[in-house]
Design a protein around this motif. Structure first.
Motif, short mmCIF file in Angstrom:
data_model
loop_
_atom_site.label_atom_id
_atom_site.label_comp_id
_atom_site.label_asym_id
_atom_site.label_seq_id
_atom_site.Cartn_x
_atom_site.Cartn_y
_atom_site.Cartn_z
N TYR A 1 0.83 -1.21 0.00
CA TYR A 1 0.00 0.00 0.00
C TYR A 1 0.86 1.26 0.00
CZ TYR A 1 -4.04 -2.96 1.00
OH TYR A 1 -5.03 -3.90 0.93
N TYR A 2 1.98 1.21 0.73
CA TYR A 2 2.85 2.39 0.76
C TYR A 2 3.48 2.65 -0.62
CZ TYR A 2 2.59 1.33 5.77
OH TYR A 2 2.16 1.05 7.04
N ARG A 3 3.93 1.59 -1.27
CA ARG A 3 4.54 1.75 -2.59
C ARG A 3 3.53 2.30 -3.59
NH1 ARG A 3 7.76 -4.06 -2.95
NH2 ARG A 3 9.64 -3.43 -1.80
N GLN A 4 2.32 1.76 -3.54
CA GLN A 4 1.29 2.22 -4.46
C GLN A 4 0.96 3.68 -4.22
OE1 GLN A 4 -2.42 0.08 -4.20
NE2 GLN A 4 -2.93 0.47 -6.35
N ALA A 5 0.86 4.07 -2.94
CA ALA A 5 0.56 5.47 -2.61
C ALA A 5 1.69 6.39 -3.08
CB ALA A 5 0.35 5.62 -1.11
N LYS A 6 2.94 5.97 -2.88
CA LYS A 6 4.07 6.79 -3.32
C LYS A 6 4.07 6.97 -4.84
CE LYS A 6 7.30 5.61 0.41
NZ LYS A 6 8.59 4.96 0.75
N THR A 7 3.77 5.88 -5.54
CA THR A 7 3.74 5.96 -7.00
C THR A 7 2.65 6.92 -7.47
OG1 THR A 7 4.55 3.69 -7.18
CG2 THR A 7 3.47 4.63 -9.11
N ASN A 8 1.47 6.83 -6.87
CA ASN A 8 0.37 7.71 -7.27
C ASN A 8 0.67 9.17 -6.93
OD1 ASN A 8 -1.08 5.51 -8.17
ND2 ASN A 8 -2.23 5.26 -6.26
N ILE A 9 1.29 9.40 -5.79
CA ILE A 9 1.64 10.77 -5.41
C ILE A 9 2.65 11.35 -6.39
CG2 ILE A 9 2.79 12.18 -3.67
CD1 ILE A 9 1.54 10.33 -1.55
N LYS A 10 3.66 10.57 -6.73
CA LYS A 10 4.67 11.04 -7.68
C LYS A 10 4.04 11.32 -9.04
CE LYS A 10 8.60 8.74 -5.48
NZ LYS A 10 9.63 7.68 -5.60
N GLN A 11 3.10 10.46 -9.44
CA GLN A 11 2.43 10.67 -10.72
C GLN A 11 1.60 11.95 -10.70
OE1 GLN A 11 0.01 7.39 -11.93
NE2 GLN A 11 -0.52 8.27 -13.92
N GLN A 12 0.88 12.18 -9.60
CA GLN A 12 0.10 13.41 -9.47
C GLN A 12 1.00 14.64 -9.47
OE1 GLN A 12 -2.33 13.06 -5.96
NE2 GLN A 12 -3.67 11.49 -6.85
N GLU A 13 2.11 14.56 -8.78
CA GLU A 13 3.04 15.69 -8.76
C GLU A 13 3.62 15.95 -10.14
OE1 GLU A 13 5.89 14.71 -5.79
OE2 GLU A 13 4.62 15.36 -4.13
N GLN A 14 3.89 14.87 -10.87
CA GLN A 14 4.41 15.04 -12.23
C GLN A 14 3.37 15.70 -13.13
OE1 GLN A 14 5.64 11.39 -14.05
NE2 GLN A 14 6.56 12.38 -15.82
N GLU A 15 2.12 15.24 -13.04
CA GLU A 15 1.05 15.86 -13.83
C GLU A 15 0.84 17.32 -13.42
OE1 GLU A 15 -2.28 13.37 -13.16
OE2 GLU A 15 -1.58 11.75 -14.48
N LYS A 16 0.92 17.58 -12.14
CA LYS A 16 0.77 18.95 -11.66
C LYS A 16 1.91 19.83 -12.18
CE LYS A 16 0.22 21.64 -7.41
NZ LYS A 16 0.17 21.57 -5.91
#
Length: 665
Positions: free
Chosen positions: A443-458
């Motif tokens: 769950y932590y890895r998945q959350a980190k990946t999603n956060i990084k993806q959101q930050e990249q899109e932002k």
């Protein structure tokens, strides 16, 4: 704020064998005896190798080979055009058969750009040139050699070693990590036992580059043979200390090991250099010695093949790019010992399940684990959290795994970051002690990946917004500059006309006068004589091309022209009579004395204007009359000439057929 232990205090405690500790941690079953009892074996060459273009933290290099090229062992397949790029090399000789997507050594199982080479079995190598007197070479040359060899951290992180080695801050402790705390894995253990001297050479090169005050080689106390060999290899250096560290997972973590050896805590957003330390893995030191002294790039590494489903657990020298299936075959993988095929890259704590056995060995691959049925906890047995807080007690980072789990699962990423999600080192200690068998690290890895993806899109959206606003400002600026330019030009013209006064108006009037004069001169050149001559020529040339019927139709037109001419004559006579009367009246008035009143003056000016107009009309009528007379005469002559020629033609032919051959004149 916690005060760091000073350098002398740390040395004193180390000399007495006293160490510090880190919070949390677990003691899993080691299972290292399965694979550390035999020498490192040489793995046979596979038929194909798959070299991922990017095998480190950073950016991928630029591919310099094409499909169909033959490559040699050690030949660079990419070049590092960027500071954070590393080259990759062919681990044997063969032919490049494809460059495209291939399953990656990543938990996601996605594909990445990979160079596939069909090996020829010859293992021909490029000539290498080592630097034996590296102590007399410039440090930048040594760092460049490390970079060109494609060396990155081989303990699992994969950070480019040449970037890590360009440090400019003073270093007190150079820590060589030989802990290898993950269960089952013994690759570093066997490497230290068999190649301690070459690891020592790599340490010497790092000392030459970094100039630390003290070198600490840390080895877990469950590796006595490795400790002895490394102690013997380093005994000649007084500033090298080989330290035994108590077995506790994850003592091999960078921050945890520094805390154990120095009591210094690396800041959450900082690096070991911030507390005067620098750390390298023993496998990285071995690769550095190979690159600098022997001139060999990183093309192979030691990989542990172990687990309950492996008949012959062992360590092998695996060429980079070798498919995992070849390693399993070599170690006699018994799939029947598993309920479902399950292969893990890495250890049971931090490793991940492979999506395909075709995934290749990369620079960070240290273990291939094939557990038998019920050997490890099954992630499918996840149950509800009972809030026992065992995960918080085991966390070496002093985090709250339970809260991180809730917020990560609910995708409340902002709150998860407030609980320091990115401080998690993903060691798996929390999942190991969880009685509900929740795969917390997943769950932590998945959350980190999603956060990084959101930050990249932002970041991309912000970049696009900045570009749009910059373009808008540029267009507005250009529009303002155009308007300002036009305004200044208009003001300049207005000012020029104002400064000139009546001179400008006079110039305009003079220009108009010149234009009128030019127009009048042009109209005078088209005189009546030339016009009549042109018309006569035109009529004459057309006479020979017309029939007798055409001649007959020309007679009514001639009569109409004569009537028009007589009307013009009458008008001309009347105009001449009016002009004569006006002249007589003007002559009579000129003999009288000049009146003094203004009204007489106005009448005189009016009469003068009328006289001029009459004279002008008379002149124009006279010119038109002369022109028409000449035209009529030319037409009459042409007609007479044409009739004469037609009559002569009839007498010659003595028939009624009209003559088609008119006279040409």
């Amino acid at each position: 704020m916690r005060v760091l232990a000073d350098y002398d205090t740390i040395l004193e405690k180390l000399s007495l064998g006293q160490l510090w500790d880190f919070p949390g941690g677990v003691h899993p079953i080691q299972q290292k005896d399965m694979s550390n009892q035999s020498l490192i074996q040489k793995l046979p060459l596979p038929s194909h190798i798959y070299i991922p273009v990017k095998q480190h933290i950073g950016v991928e290099g630029e591919i310099v080979v094409n499909v169909g090229d033959r490559v040699l062992h050690g030949q660079a397949l990419t070049r590092n055009f960027n500071t954070f790029a590393l080259p990759v090399h062919a681990s044997s000789s063969g032919t490049v058969v494809s460059i495209g997507e291939h399953p990656a050594a990543h938990p996601s199982g996605l594909s990445e750009l990979t160079i596939c080479i069909e090996l020829d079995g010859l293992h021909e190598s490029l000539a290498t040139n080592g630097v034996h007197d590296y102590a007399n070479k410039d440090k930048s040359d040594i760092i460049n050699a490390i970079c060109q060899a494609g060396i990155s951290g081989m303990g699992g992180a994969g950070f480019p070693t040449h970037i890590k080695s360009t440090n400019v801050k003073p270093i007190e402790f150079l820590v060589i990590n030989g802990i290898e705390c993950e269960p089952y894995i013994t690759s570093d253990d066997r490497l230290m036992r068999e190649h301690a001297w070459q690891i020592r050479q790599g340490i010497d090169i790092l000392v030459h580059i970094l100039s630390p005050k003290q070198v600490i080689v840390a080895i877990e106390d469950n590796k006595p043979e490795a400790y002895e060999t490394m102690a013997i290899a380093c005994q000649q250096q007084s500033d090298y200390q080989v330290i035994k560290v108590p077995t506790k997972y994850p003592a091999g973590g960078e921050k945890q090991l520094i805390q154990v050896l120095t009591s210094r805590e690396v800041p959450a957003d900082g690096l070991p250099i911030d507390v005067g330390c620098m750390m390298y893995n023993v496998g990285t030191c071995f690769a550095i010695a190979d690159a600098v002294i022997e001139g060999k790039p990183l093309t192979q590494r030691v990989v542990t093949i172990t687990g309950g489903a492996i008949e012959k657990p062992q360590n092998v020298w695996a060429p980079i790019g070798t498919p995992i299936i070849d390693l399993l075959r070599f170690a006699q993988y018994a799939q029947e010992k598993q309920a479902h095929p399950k292969i893990i890259m890495g250890g049971p704590m931090m490793g991940f399940t492979l999506a395909s056995a075709k995934i290749p060995v990369v620079k960070t691959t240290n273990c291939i684990l094939a557990p038998a049925q019920h050997e490890l906890a099954d992630a499918s047995n996840e149950r509800a959290c009972i809030r026992c807080s065992a995960c918080a007690d085991a966390c070496p980072q002093s985090l709250l795994p339970q809260q991180l789990f809730w917020y990560s699962k609910a995708k409340e990423y902002d709150t998860a970051q407030e609980y320091n999600l990115f401080d998690c080192i993903e060691c798996g200690a929390c999942a190991y002690v969880c009685p509900s068998e929740i795969p917390l690290v997943h769950y932590y890895r998945q959350a980190k990946t999603n956060i990084k993806q959101q930050e990249q899109e932002k970041a991309q959206a912000e970049k696009a917004r900045v570009r749009f606003e910059a373009r808008k400002m540029r267009l507005e600026k250009e529009k303002f500059e155009r308007e300002e330019k036009h305004r200044k030009a208009a003001e300049a013209r207005k000012q020029a006309m104002t400064s000139d006064g009546g001179a400008a108006k006079d110039k305009i009037a003079a220009a108009l006068a010149r234009a009128k004069a030019k127009k009048a001169a042009k109209s005078e050149t088209n005189s009546p004589v030339s016009a009549a001559k042109d018309e006569s020529t035109l009529n004459t040339s057309n006479v020979g091309e017309t029939t007798n019927s055409t001649v007959q139709t020309a007679e009514p037109k001639n009569e109409q022209a004569t009537e028009t001419s007589s009307a013009q004559d009458d008008k001309k006579k009347r105009v001449a009579q009016a002009v004569a009367r006006a002249k007589a009246k003007k002559l009579a008035k000129s003999e009288e004395p000049e009146p003094a009143t203004t009204s007489n003056t106005k009448e005189k000016e009016a009469e003068t204007t009328n006289d001029k107009a009459l004279e002008k009309s008379s002149d124009e009528a006279s010119a038109q009359d002369d022109k028409k007379k000449r035209v009529a005469q030319a037409i009459a002559r042409a007609k007479a000439k044409k009739l004469a020629k037609a009559k002569a033609a009839q007498e010659q032919t003595n028939n009624d057929k009209p003559n088609d051959e008119g006279a040409n004149e």
